[in-house]
Write a protein that holds these residues in place. Structure first.
Motif, PDB file in Angstrom:
ATOM      1  N   ALA A  15       3.477  -8.247   3.131  1.00  0.00           N
ATOM      2  CA  ALA A  15       2.887  -8.631   1.845  1.00  0.00           C
ATOM      3  C   ALA A  15       3.917  -8.505   0.727  1.00  0.00           C
ATOM      4  O   ALA A  15       3.983  -9.338  -0.184  1.00  0.00           O
ATOM      5  N   ASP A  49       4.333   8.123  -0.994  1.00  0.00           N
ATOM      6  CA  ASP A  49       2.886   8.368  -0.953  1.00  0.00           C
ATOM      7  C   ASP A  49       2.520   9.818  -0.684  1.00  0.00           C
ATOM      8  O   ASP A  49       1.406  10.245  -0.976  1.00  0.00           O
ATOM      9  N   GLY A  60      -1.188  -0.220  -2.815  1.00  0.00           N
ATOM     10  CA  GLY A  60      -0.927  -1.532  -2.240  1.00  0.00           C
ATOM     11  C   GLY A  60       0.440  -2.098  -2.559  1.00  0.00           C
ATOM     12  O   GLY A  60       1.133  -1.601  -3.450  1.00  0.00           O
ATOM     13  N   PRO A  61       0.809  -3.150  -1.851  1.00  0.00           N
ATOM     14  CA  PRO A  61       2.117  -3.779  -2.080  1.00  0.00           C
ATOM     15  C   PRO A  61       2.199  -4.499  -3.425  1.00  0.00           C
ATOM     16  O   PRO A  61       3.299  -4.829  -3.867  1.00  0.00           O
ATOM     17  N   ASP A  62       1.041  -4.739  -4.054  1.00  0.00           N
ATOM     18  CA  ASP A  62       1.101  -5.459  -5.334  1.00  0.00           C
ATOM     19  C   ASP A  62       1.954  -4.732  -6.365  1.00  0.00           C
ATOM     20  O   ASP A  62       2.698  -5.343  -7.130  1.00  0.00           O
ATOM     21  N   GLU A  96       2.186  -4.523   7.802  1.00  0.00           N
ATOM     22  CA  GLU A  96       1.425  -5.475   6.996  1.00  0.00           C
ATOM     23  C   GLU A  96       1.826  -5.352   5.516  1.00  0.00           C
ATOM     24  O   GLU A  96       1.996  -6.346   4.814  1.00  0.00           O
ATOM     25  N   HIS A  97       1.968  -4.120   5.092  1.00  0.00           N
ATOM     26  CA  HIS A  97       2.381  -3.826   3.718  1.00  0.00           C
ATOM     27  C   HIS A  97       3.738  -4.488   3.422  1.00  0.00           C
ATOM     28  O   HIS A  97       3.926  -5.125   2.388  1.00  0.00           O
ATOM     29  N   GLU A 134      -0.223  -0.840   9.700  1.00  0.00           N
ATOM     30  CA  GLU A 134      -0.512  -0.936   8.274  1.00  0.00           C
ATOM     31  C   GLU A 134       0.766  -1.074   7.450  1.00  0.00           C
ATOM     32  O   GLU A 134       0.830  -1.851   6.500  1.00  0.00           O
TER      33      GLU A 134
END
Length: 434
Positions: A238, A288, A137-139, A234-235, A231
């Motif tokens: 964020a 990734d 995730g982007p976190d 969106e990433h 996706e």
RNA sequence: GUGGGCGUAGCUCAGUUGGUUAGAGCUCCGGAUUGUGAUUCCGGAGGUCGUGGGUUCGAGUCCCAUCGUCCACCCCA
């Protein structure tokens, strides 16, 4: 001169007068990494050549013309590492660290690239490397960018420009590549020679060309960001929101393309305009696909590398505060009895204060010469112990930095006397019995 | 790999149109009533002028090559 033994081109010695700032950087970096839960992972300087070819990419400059490659005695092709990520991923897979779990690690050390040296570029240079695995995730993207920002702040360097971009997935990148190639082909004649060549081999690289005519054409090229899959888009949003929330300034640069093949989605680069042409101090991104590509179970990853020489250059330029490592005390001694007593006294001081930096004069010399050495050492105080002092069981404490007149102190009182002056605490009274 | 600048003492540099034993500052060592540094004064040590050829009566100075270094391109941290 040409026959003199000297270091290899582009490989530098670190001299004592320059070591303080390096030690400080390493200490602060280790602290900041630990503060975010990253643990150190060390890997060898040499790996199989094939690892770097697969990780970095066969057609990259790094692999094609910059690697130090050689055969070992068994006939195996090995290479000095041109970067740290490949070895870390290899180690992670080999030791099962990346299988269905999260890992936060950092590493540092020398890396090697066969290039012509220039300001901020060397054949052996050093990287600080941070990697996080198993976090899609982007976190975590936000986390490591914040980590870098905190490192700059802790070191007292500023003036960076943070640029970010998203390369999307390999699939969306392929679609974009097609669109870009179409566009560039329609302007092919106007492109510079290098870019025309890249059009066939690696069209994305045309995007960050420095040739003005090419830049002009690129300005109107289709944007990578318009071709992202849902996706990835969106990433990216964020990520931007997260940086905004933390108050970390950045610029979106759709033409930011990293040199190594393994990047996906988030890429970023911290640059400065204070170091000349080699302006990237820290760069990285998400990869990734890399772990799977190297034979591990599919595991997302993200990381960055800091060029330590460039960061050090910036610290020096901006006069970032660096704790001094000069001795606090220089101990002058002369006369048979006094010299022996001084050794014992110096050792007791070191027993009491393990962190005390005390130089005991060696090699003899007159008092004047010893004080000269004391001054040159950068010490704050000189201790003077000659025959007169030895007979009286005292030592003269003399400031070398204009902090009052010399005073004569009895041996038992020395600790008590020095403690407040050096910011140390004295516990045991000194006892010298000969 | 390509292009440009620069190589004189440990460091920073002078060295005029080629002309005697190549200089300065800093550093280092020694001395200025024999135990007090950083200031001052005096003295000393330290250079095959990157290397190899060439031109010349004579080369640190001119020419060629080579090596090193710096900066830029390519690319990257």
């Amino acid at each position: 001169m040409s026959q003199k033994i000297q270091s290899i081109r582009g490989m530098n010695d670190l001299l004592p007068q320059d070591a303080d700032v390096w030690q400080h950087l390493q200490a602060i970096a280790a602290e900041v990494f630990a503060a975010y839960g990253y643990r150190e992972l060390r890997v060898p300087v040499v790996e199989r050549t094939d690892l770097f070819k697969r990780a970095v990419g066969e057609v990259t400059d790094v692999v094609e013309k910059e690697m130090y490659t050689f055969e070992d005695r068994g006939g195996e092709s090995l290479s000095l590492r041109p970067e740290l990520t490949a070895g870390i991923v290899r180690a992670g897979i080999e030791h099962g660290l990346l299988y269905n779990q999260q890992q936060r690690v950092w590493s540092s050390g020398p890396v090697f690239r066969y290039e012509r040296p220039q300001a901020g570029r060397y054949r052996q240079f050093h990287q600080l490397d941070v990697e996080a695995f198993g976090l899609p995730g982007p976190d975590v993207d936000i986390e490591i960018i914040a980590l870098a920002a905190r490192l700059w702040q802790r070191l007292g360097v500023s003036g960076f420009r943070l640029q970010i971009n998203s390369l999307g997935t390999p699939e969306s990148r392929l679609r974009y590549r097609a669109a870009l190639t179409d566009y560039l082909r329609s302007h092919e004649a106007a492109l510079d020679d290098d870019s025309q060549r890249r059009l066939a081999s690696n069209p994305l690289r045309v995007l960050d060309s420095k040739v003005p005519a090419t830049r002009e054409i690129v300005t109107h090229a289709p944007s990578l960001l318009d071709h992202l899959d849902a996706e990835s888009a969106e990433h990216f949003i964020a990520l931007r929101r997260g940086l905004d929330l933390l108050g970390i300034g950045y610029q979106v640069n759709p033409r930011l393309v990293r040199g190594l093949d393994y990047y996906t989605r988030t890429v970023f680069e911290w640059t400065t305009d204070q170091l000349g042409a080699q302006d990237a101090v820290c760069a990285g991104g998400r990869y990734d696909g890399l772990v799977a590509h190297l034979g591990g179970a599919s595991t997302p990853g993200i990381g960055f590398a800091i060029g330590m020489e460039r960061l050090i250059a910036l610290m020096n330029l901006q006069q970032a505060p660096v704790p001094a490592h000069a001795p606090q005390i220089y101990f002058c001694r002369f006369g048979l009895q006094a010299e022996t007593a001084a050794v014992a006294l110096a050792e007791q001081l070191r027993d009491e204060w393990p962190a005390l930096r005390l130089v005991l004069n060696a090699g003899g010399g007159k008092l004047g010469a010893q004080l000269k050495r004391a001054d040159a050492s950068g010490a704050r105080f000189a201790l003077i112990l000659g025959d007169d002092e030895a007979a009286q069981r005292t030592v003269q404490v003399k400031s070398l930095r204009g902090e009052g007149e010399p005073v004569s102190i009895g041996w038992p009182d020395l600790l008590q006397h020095l403690a407040p002056r050096l910011g140390l605490s004295a516990t045991v009274p000194i006892d010298i019995t000969e």
